[in-house]
Scaffold this motif. Structure first.
Motif, short mmCIF file in Angstrom:
data_model
loop_
_atom_site.label_atom_id
_atom_site.label_comp_id
_atom_site.label_asym_id
_atom_site.label_seq_id
_atom_site.Cartn_x
_atom_site.Cartn_y
_atom_site.Cartn_z
N LEU A 105 33.82 18.35 28.27
CA LEU A 105 33.28 18.50 27.21
C LEU A 105 34.09 20.11 26.04
O LEU A 105 34.54 19.83 24.84
CB LEU A 105 31.74 18.42 26.83
CG LEU A 105 31.29 17.03 27.53
CD1 LEU A 105 29.97 17.22 27.94
CD2 LEU A 105 31.30 16.00 26.00
N LEU A 106 34.56 20.88 26.95
CA LEU A 106 35.03 22.22 26.67
C LEU A 106 36.56 21.92 26.18
O LEU A 106 36.66 22.24 25.05
CB LEU A 106 34.78 23.27 27.72
CG LEU A 106 35.19 24.96 26.86
CD1 LEU A 106 34.01 25.32 25.86
CD2 LEU A 106 35.08 26.11 28.12
N ALA A 107 36.95 21.15 26.75
CA ALA A 107 38.47 21.36 26.85
C ALA A 107 38.30 20.35 25.24
O ALA A 107 39.23 20.31 24.00
CB ALA A 107 39.25 20.66 27.20
N LEU A 108 37.66 19.05 25.25
CA LEU A 108 37.48 18.06 24.00
C LEU A 108 36.67 18.72 23.08
O LEU A 108 36.60 18.60 21.88
CB LEU A 108 36.41 16.38 23.87
CG LEU A 108 37.31 16.19 25.08
CD1 LEU A 108 37.01 14.85 25.66
CD2 LEU A 108 38.66 15.79 25.06
N TRP A 109 36.14 20.03 22.83
CA TRP A 109 35.68 20.13 21.48
C TRP A 109 36.87 20.70 20.74
O TRP A 109 36.26 20.58 19.03
CB TRP A 109 35.00 21.88 22.29
CG TRP A 109 34.45 22.91 20.87
CD1 TRP A 109 33.20 22.18 20.45
CD2 TRP A 109 34.67 23.78 20.05
NE1 TRP A 109 32.55 22.73 19.29
CE2 TRP A 109 33.94 24.00 18.90
CE3 TRP A 109 35.29 24.15 20.57
CZ2 TRP A 109 33.95 24.91 18.37
CZ3 TRP A 109 35.73 25.13 19.36
CH2 TRP A 109 34.83 25.42 18.03
N ARG A 110 37.49 21.59 20.79
CA ARG A 110 38.65 21.43 20.01
C ARG A 110 38.97 20.32 18.78
O ARG A 110 39.55 20.70 18.15
CB ARG A 110 39.80 22.14 20.57
CG ARG A 110 41.45 21.31 20.50
CD ARG A 110 42.55 22.66 20.97
NE ARG A 110 42.72 22.08 21.95
CZ ARG A 110 43.96 22.46 22.64
NH1 ARG A 110 44.71 23.23 22.37
NH2 ARG A 110 44.55 21.58 23.31
N TYR A 111 39.28 19.38 19.52
CA TYR A 111 39.53 17.94 18.70
C TYR A 111 38.55 16.95 18.14
O TYR A 111 38.44 16.61 17.51
CB TYR A 111 39.92 16.42 20.19
CG TYR A 111 41.29 17.01 20.99
CD1 TYR A 111 42.48 17.27 19.81
CD2 TYR A 111 41.36 17.64 22.21
CE1 TYR A 111 43.55 17.25 20.24
CE2 TYR A 111 42.40 18.12 22.51
CZ TYR A 111 43.29 17.90 21.84
OH TYR A 111 45.01 18.10 22.62
N THR A 112 37.47 17.50 18.74
CA THR A 112 35.63 17.21 17.93
C THR A 112 35.50 17.82 16.38
O THR A 112 34.82 17.62 15.37
CB THR A 112 34.56 16.66 18.49
OG1 THR A 112 34.32 18.11 19.08
CG2 THR A 112 35.26 15.82 19.80
N ALA A 113 35.78 19.10 16.93
CA ALA A 113 35.47 20.39 15.53
C ALA A 113 35.87 20.33 14.34
O ALA A 113 34.99 20.32 13.24
CB ALA A 113 35.27 21.58 16.61
#
Length: 124
Positions: A105-113
């Motif tokens: 989720l920490l790695a995916l945060w930049r794609y979802t933010a």
């Protein structure tokens, strides 16, 4: 002189510390620990378990967590790799691997933010 230099030891002098006995372990019931979380033990346990929907029942909690992350991010593909025992996500820039869902989720945060827009109310 209070502390004279000691004489060199002879070559046959063995002053090693005595070996302590190893801790006693319970014998294994089978070739694998019954409740151990080591990746090798989980892999060997999973070989004997049935498949449910194509997944081994040993890894059912991890598949459920990957499905929860997938439901939260429907534009990405998220799955749990049984061979690597890590979580994977397919993003627009490539594959991401993470040891647990928090790291994923920490790695995916930049794609979802960038896709989620936060609405700030404007005071007039």
């Amino acid at each position: 002189m209070r502390h004279p230099i000691p004489r060199p030891r002879r070559s046959d002098d063995d002053r090693r510390a005595p070996r302590l006995p190893l801790p006693r372990r319970r014998p294994l019931i089978g070739p694998v620990c019954p409740a151990c979380e080591h990746p090798s033990c989980r892999t060997r346990r999973a070989q004997r378990l049935p498949r449910l929907g194509g997944h081994r029942t040993e890894f059912a909690p991890e598949h459920a967590r990957a499905a929860a992350v997938q439901a939260r991010h429907p534009d990405l593909i998220v799955y749990y790799g049984e061979a690597t025992q890590s979580f994977w996500a397919i993003t627009p820039t490539g594959l991401l691997e993470a040891p647990d869902t928090d790291a994923l989720l920490l790695a995916l945060w930049r794609y979802t933010a960038s896709t989620e827009r936060v609405r700030v109310p404007v005071l007039t």
